[in-house]
Design a protein around this motif. Structure first.
Motif, mmCIF file in Angstrom:
data_model
loop_
_atom_site.group_PDB
_atom_site.id
_atom_site.type_symbol
_atom_site.label_atom_id
_atom_site.label_comp_id
_atom_site.label_asym_id
_atom_site.label_seq_id
_atom_site.Cartn_x
_atom_site.Cartn_y
_atom_site.Cartn_z
ATOM 1 N N LYS A 133 0.820 -1.253 -0.125
ATOM 2 C CA LYS A 133 0.073 0.063 0.089
ATOM 3 C C LYS A 133 0.750 1.349 0.044
ATOM 4 C CE LYS A 133 -3.484 2.337 3.131
ATOM 5 N NZ LYS A 133 -4.071 2.237 4.240
ATOM 6 N N ALA A 184 -1.705 -3.920 13.474
ATOM 7 C CA ALA A 184 -1.646 -5.310 13.120
ATOM 8 C C ALA A 184 -0.447 -6.009 12.441
ATOM 9 C CB ALA A 184 -3.045 -5.535 12.328
ATOM 10 N N GLY A 196 -4.803 4.508 8.923
ATOM 11 C CA GLY A 196 -5.671 3.633 9.599
ATOM 12 C C GLY A 196 -4.672 2.924 10.469
ATOM 13 N N ASP A 245 -5.228 1.241 13.156
ATOM 14 C CA ASP A 245 -5.649 -0.330 13.598
ATOM 15 C C ASP A 245 -5.095 -1.320 12.670
ATOM 16 O OD1 ASP A 245 -7.192 0.416 15.671
ATOM 17 O OD2 ASP A 245 -9.008 0.538 14.620
ATOM 18 N N GLU A 246 -4.927 -0.956 11.263
ATOM 19 C CA GLU A 246 -4.327 -1.769 10.134
ATOM 20 C C GLU A 246 -2.962 -1.742 10.618
ATOM 21 O OE1 GLU A 246 -3.589 -1.880 5.559
ATOM 22 O OE2 GLU A 246 -5.195 -0.414 6.293
ATOM 23 N N TYR A 247 -2.301 -0.680 10.732
ATOM 24 C CA TYR A 247 -0.829 -0.377 10.986
ATOM 25 C C TYR A 247 -0.495 -1.230 12.334
ATOM 26 C CZ TYR A 247 3.231 1.756 12.974
ATOM 27 O OH TYR A 247 4.434 1.907 13.672
#
Length: 275
Positions: free
Chosen positions: A34, A50, A44, A46-48
């Motif tokens: 991405k 993870a 984002g 939360d995505e990071y």
């Protein structure tokens, strides 16, 4: 009045910075497959968290900076770029050579860069206050003078959740389970003040530091990673103990989270020097 630029790693939301006239350059990044432009409002987290991968795209960053600087200079105004920390942040390395080139092309305008020697919202407070001064119509020489004085008065403290990247600065006690270093940013470097253990003691120490602020009109700053529960407790503690305090709170940008850990706490405030 000049055009003041800052990196989005100042960790302030764009609406607040727009109010004080600061032009934010959003940091181009790569995250797995991405690509994006980092800012507090849209990233984002939360995505990071993870999968904590974050790489600055320096080539895109240079192109973006060059475009924005040329647009500002085309209006006939002077340009000032505030960079977070020349040693720990990529902005100075990218911006400084660009500015030297542009200075030769725009000989009748001033193009300046100031290393703020800070991190995250510590840098953010400097950016915010500089924007206010610039809006008052001060020339770039006076604004630069203001920044160089202010950056010595913004006190920033960090309690990282990992010692991996700063272990060379720590003693062996830093490796004990549950013990975290209490750091102060001094002239852009990290100084270990002591080692602390336990959330309550950490929050009390940070709260004690925030109580030392001397400028009521300058916000106090609190940053965290995914440990927003600790940041919220600290904010409640400060607002209970200090009257009419304005708290600015944000999520620590990925560059700093990668460096200090995803449960890091950072605070910053303005304390005038005795002189």
């Amino acid at each position: 009045m000049s055009v003041v630029f800052a990196s989005s790693t100042c960790d302030l939301n764009l609406k607040l910075l727009k109010k004080v006239g600061v032009e934010v350059v959003n940091l181009p990044y790569k995250q797995n497959t991405k690509k994006g432009l980092y800012n507090q409002d849209k990233f984002g987290f939360d995505e990071y968290y993870a999968n904590m991968q974050f790489e600055v795209d320096e080539k895109r960053y240079l192109a973006l900076l060059e475009k924005k600087f040329n647009e500002a200079l085309a209006t006939g105004q002077d340009v000032l770029f505030l960079t977070p920390n020349a040693k720990y942040d990529v902005s100075y390395k990218v911006v400084n050579p660009l500015i030297k080139t542009l200075q030769k092309q725009f000989e009748n305008q001033k193009i300046e860069i100031v290393n703020c020697n800070n991190f995250g919202l510590g840098y953010g407070l400097i950016v915010y206050e500089t924007g206010i001064v610039n809006l008052k119509g001060e020339n770039i020489v006076e604004v630069v003078k203001f920044v160089n004085k202010l950056k010595k008065e913004i006190k920033t403290f960090i309690v990282p959740s990992t010692n991996a990247n700063i272990k060379n600065s720590l003693t062996l006690v830093g490796g004990l389970i549950g013990v975290r270093p209490f750091l102060q940013v001094v002239n852009g470097e990290l100084k270990v003040l002591e080692f602390v253990k336990g959330k309550k003691k950490i929050l009390n120490m940070l709260g004690k530091q925030l109580s030392l602020r001397t400028q009521d009109d300058v916000p106090v700053a609190i940053s965290c990673g995914k440990n927003s529960d600790e940041a919220n407790l600290l904010q409640e503690q400060i607002e209970t103990e200090l009257e009419d305090v304005k708290v600015v709170k944000s999520t620590l940008n990925p560059l700093l989270t990668n460096y200090f850990g995803d449960r890091t706490l950072l605070i910053a405030y303005h304390k005038k020097s005795r002189s």
